[in-house]
Each structure stands twice: as C-alpha cells, then as structure tokens.
Design a protein around this motif. Structure first.
Motif, PDB file in Angstrom:
ATOM      1  N   LEU A  25       0.866  -1.183   0.000  1.00  0.00           N
ATOM      2  CA  LEU A  25       0.000   0.000   0.000  1.00  0.00           C
ATOM      3  C   LEU A  25       0.901   1.231   0.000  1.00  0.00           C
ATOM      4  N   GLN A  26       0.832   1.990  -1.066  1.00  0.00           N
ATOM      5  CA  GLN A  26       1.704   3.162  -1.211  1.00  0.00           C
ATOM      6  C   GLN A  26       0.972   4.399  -0.681  1.00  0.00           C
ATOM      7  N   THR A  27       1.558   5.020   0.327  1.00  0.00           N
ATOM      8  CA  THR A  27       0.954   6.209   0.936  1.00  0.00           C
ATOM      9  C   THR A  27       1.903   7.386   0.841  1.00  0.00           C
ATOM     10  N   ARG A  28       1.318   8.581   0.777  1.00  0.00           N
ATOM     11  CA  ARG A  28       2.101   9.822   0.749  1.00  0.00           C
ATOM     12  C   ARG A  28       1.414  10.871   1.607  1.00  0.00           C
ATOM     13  N   PRO A  29       2.163  11.909   2.012  1.00  0.00           N
ATOM     14  CA  PRO A  29       1.582  12.926   2.904  1.00  0.00           C
ATOM     15  C   PRO A  29       0.364  13.641   2.338  1.00  0.00           C
ATOM     16  N   ASP A  30       0.185  13.646   1.007  1.00  0.00           N
ATOM     17  CA  ASP A  30      -0.968  14.344   0.431  1.00  0.00           C
ATOM     18  C   ASP A  30      -2.258  13.551   0.558  1.00  0.00           C
ATOM     19  N   GLY A  31      -2.209  12.368   1.178  1.00  0.00           N
ATOM     20  CA  GLY A  31      -3.400  11.542   1.342  1.00  0.00           C
ATOM     21  C   GLY A  31      -3.461  10.353   0.410  1.00  0.00           C
TER      22      GLY A  31
END
Length: 497
Positions: free
Chosen positions: A47-53
């Motif tokens: 699951l790839q997550t980033r600070p932008d949501g």
C-alpha cells in the motif's frame, strides 16, 4: 474445531481468495467451513501512501501476488487439489481502478483510505442533498466513496480519464484477467456510493452529476453468479480450476460478518484488523439509516448496517513504529499496568480522515495532554482506547436497530491477538464481547456463501458456530471510559466542528 486436515476435510472444498490492504491470502475450506491445515498462502500488499493523502496499490502487482497465492495453495494441496469445487473472493472496499479497452489497468487501485478527494466530497455535499443521497445509496458523500473520487479525477487526472474505458474494483479486474469479461456483485457495488440500494441499479442521478456513463461500469449481478472456463494462460497454469465455478467478489466486511457467525440481527460483529468496524446483517429493507452509519448489501435479500473507521490495527502499528518500541510480552505487560484512562491523554486516532460517525474526510489525528512525564506505553494505551471510543460511538448509533438479546462477536487479527484490546472495547461499549474462534473470518464467509450457492447447505445458519470465551465489561472502567469518550468528543468538536 475450526481447522481440519486434508484427510479429514469434508467435500466439497472451496478456495477462498481474500484481498486486504495489508496482505492477500488464498485459503481452502471444507464443507463445514473449517480451514484446511496447510491450505493457506499469504503475500504482503504494498500500500503506497504519501503525505498528500495518497493510498494506492499497483493493480497488476496485486493480481500477481494473488495468483502466486493460488499457485502455492495448489502445490500444498498436492493430490487433494482435485477436491476443490469452487473459488470465491472478498476484497477491501471501496476501491477503484481504471482499465483501457484492451483490459489493462491504466491507473493504480485507489483505496478507501485515499483522502485526496476530501475537498471534492465537501463540494458535492454543498451541491447535492446529502441526506437524500445517503438514504438512496446507503453512503455519505465522503472521500472514501466513488462519487467524490470521480469528481476529483475530473480535475486532477485528465490523462487517467482519457485512457480509462472502464472503471471497476480490484475484484472485477481479477475476473477480467481470468475470463475476459467481468461483472460486479451487489455487495461490492453497494460500497461504491453509486448503487441505488432500493432499485439495485447504478444511481442515475449521481452518474449524471459526475459525468460517468453506466456503460463505463460493470453489469450488476448477485453473489450466485458464476464464471467457468478459465482463459489462457490460467487454464494451463491451474488446469484443476479450469472448469470449476468462480464467484464474484463480495465486500470483506460482509464476508467477515458471515465468517464469524454474525448472520442475523441477534449477532453483531466488531472487527479490528488494519481498520475497524461494527456491523449487523439485516434481512429485508432498512428503511432509514442513521446519519453516522452506512448500509451496504450482503446480497439481494440481506443488507449490512453499521459503521467503520479507517483506524484499527494500523494505528497501533503506526504508534509502535513512531515511538520505536517493539511488540512483545514486556510491552503487553506495560500496557496492562496503565489504568483505564489513567494517562491524562486524549487521542483522536483520525490518521486517515474520519469515516463513521462524523464523516469528516479532512479531519486528522490529534494527541492532547502530553507532558514531560508521558511514557510510550501511555501513548500506546491511549491509542488503543481512542479507537475503542470511536467504535463505542458507532455502537450507540447501531444499538437502536438491534434486538435486546444481541450478542457481540469479536473478530479481526489485531483484536484477537490482544486480550487487553478486547477488554478495552468491552469496557468502552459496556457490553460483553465473545471472541470468534475463526482466524480468517472474511475468507470463511466467502466459502460459506459459495457452499450455499452450490446448495451444499440450505442456509448459512447450518454452519457450526465457532466461538471462544466471553469478556464481560468492568463497570468501573466503563464509567471512566464514558467520561473519556465525552472528553474526546469535546476535543473533536473544538477542532472539527
């Protein structure tokens, strides 16, 4: 007995695929809904997550991981693989992937945890009558559902819009790869926010508002629809599965209810895995849905009423990583030594935005009350309690639809692995909680539905009920937690209302 050997397993066997956001699994069950020992394969999900949501998964990588699980299970089965008579599936919902005319994914799988459409959800709620939409579809206008996601795609991803001939869930994408055509169950479609729950058709008003054609979505079917005759190269890869029926994916929440034995309004499932939820199966129509809850489909006849949080075991994992503490017996003892709400902390665990009960997709996590004396185990305990408080709020909304003699059944790996968390949830809710003895409730629910469709059982009530000990609430802890819930709610209102 929840598990059985290959030798003693009762025919027919069912292969259940269970796609979650942390792992994908393939598991074999027998006719009694018992997991076959040695009949499980698992692969991690990236699951790839980033600070932008952003919270996305590569569709083809997830499919490849699933196929590898099938390979491994068939290898483990050996000569027993010929006893597998059907394949079913559950997946995390709601999710969305764009597919081109050749059947190839051209976008990642956008998961329910992706909060980038939060502003679009808010804009839709201002343009539309959200209460009417909620009662019609069972879903709020929230970034976890597809109306907000399609609105977001229109102004942020024009290339994806241009290249995607069809939009579908990951379960549909798997069937498309296997058979060259696809369909979506009422169960999965109901998690999209685009299904008219009364008519069991795609919601024409929302599609018109979003500029999405019904031809871009899959046809709707019930859970008894089946495919057979695998396309090459899968027919060559798994000849033993070539001609057995493959059933459409159902929502993992619905499957978890069934698998843990919560099949009537007298049994409520509380589940904590990566995320968490409280749900009850309701036969027939649910006329009015409380604003903090959703209403999905199990199948054409049964609905699923409840509420869900994006937070669960994921919060505990995030806290242990962030605080750099290791799970184990020492940490478990340290957490037990912290008295209920005895740390002076108030934790809003909204790390991925809020779903039930307030539906504020732009809300974020907050930890208040820190001092120089605060210890890591106190923060961790506050995290466990914070999730339990949110579940208690959802249960209070659900309570009005429940029978007086309702039994609460606990499932989900994160909850069943922690006796302390079970006690905290029981104390927060103020009701006894009975532990499910089923290790893989969603996969078992898939197998149960397949066996019913195959007419191996007349009803889901024929399956054995696998439960363990019951955890009663502590009256003093319940009183403390009631005040802590009110304190958490005051913090929520100050920040987000």
């Amino acid at each position: 007995m929840t598990q059985i050997s290959w030798k003693d397993a009762e025919r027919p066997l069912v292969l259940a695929l269970d796609l979650g956001t942390s792992s994908t699994r393939a598991i074999v069950f027998d006719r009694q809904g018992r997991m076959v020992v040695g009949g499980l394969a698992r692969r991690p999900v990236d699951l790839q997550t980033r600070p932008d949501g952003t919270a996305v998964i590569d569709a083809d990588h997830l499919a490849a991981q699933t196929w590898q699980c099938v390979d491994e299970v068939l290898e483990k089965a050996g000569s027993n693989h010929g006893r597998i008579a059907a394949v079913g599936c559950s997946t995390f919902v709601s999710n969305l992937v764009g597919v081109d005319r050749s059947g190839q994914a051209v976008t990642p799988v956008m998961t329910y945890a992706d909060t980038r459409p939060a502003a679009d959800a808010k804009a839709l709620a201002q343009r539309l009558d959200e209460e009417t939409v909620h009662q019609r579809t069972g879903c709020r206008l929230h970034p976890s559902y597809l109306p907000a996601r399609f609105a977001w795609l229109q102004h942020t991803q024009p290339d994806w819009i241009k290249s995607s001939a069809h939009w579908m869930s990951i379960g549909e994408y798997l069937i498309l790869q296997l058979f060259g055509g696809t369909a979506v169950s009422y169960s999965v479609a109901s998690w999209s926010g685009l299904l008219n729950r009364r008519e069991l058709e795609w919601d024409a008003e929302l599609l018109s508002e979003l500029g999405v054609s019904g031809d871009q979505l899959s046809r709707l079917v019930d859970v008894d629809h089946a495919w057979s005759g695998l396309a090459a190269p899968f027919a060559q890869r798994w000849p033993v599965l070539k001609d057995v029926p493959w059933y459409p994916a159902i929502g993992d929440g619905a499957a978890a209810n069934l698998g843990s034995g919560c099949i009537t309004p007298e049994q409520v499932a509380v589940t904590i895995g990566t995320s968490s939820a409280i749900r009850v199966v309701m036969p027939g129509a649910v006329e009015h849905i409380p604003s903090g809850l959703w209403c999905y489909r199990v199948d054409r006849q049964n609905q699923l009423l409840g509420g869900a949080l994006s937070e669960g075991g994921g919060v505990y994992g995030w806290l242990t990583r962030t605080l750099q503490v290791k799970s184990g017996d020492d940490l478990a003892r340290a957490l037990e030594e912290v008295a209920p709400d005895g740390h002076g902390l108030t934790f809003l665990p909204l790390l991925e935005g809020e779903r039930s009960p307030g539906w504020n997709g732009q809300a974020r996590g907050v930890l208040a009350g820190l001092s120089l004396a605060t210890l890591p185990e106190q923060i961790l305990r506050a995290g466990l309690e914070g999730v339990a408080y949110r579940l208690a709020l959802v249960f209070d909304l659900l309570r009005q639809s429940l029978a007086e003699n309702t039994r609460i059944i606990a499932s989900g790996g994160a909850l069943l692995r922690s006796a302390l968390w079970v006690q905290i949830v029981a104390d927060a809710i103020g009701s006894p909680i009975t532990l499910s003895a089923v290790e893989e409730a969603s996969a078992r629910g898939v197998a149960m539905m397949a066996l019913r469709t195959m007419q191996e059982v007349a009803s889901l009530g024929e399956f054995p009920d696998f439960t363990g000990q019951t955890c009663p609430p502590d009256a003093d802890a319940h009183r403390r937690y009631q005040e802590a819930i009110r304190r958490q709610q005051r913090l929520y209102r100050q920040l987000f209302q």
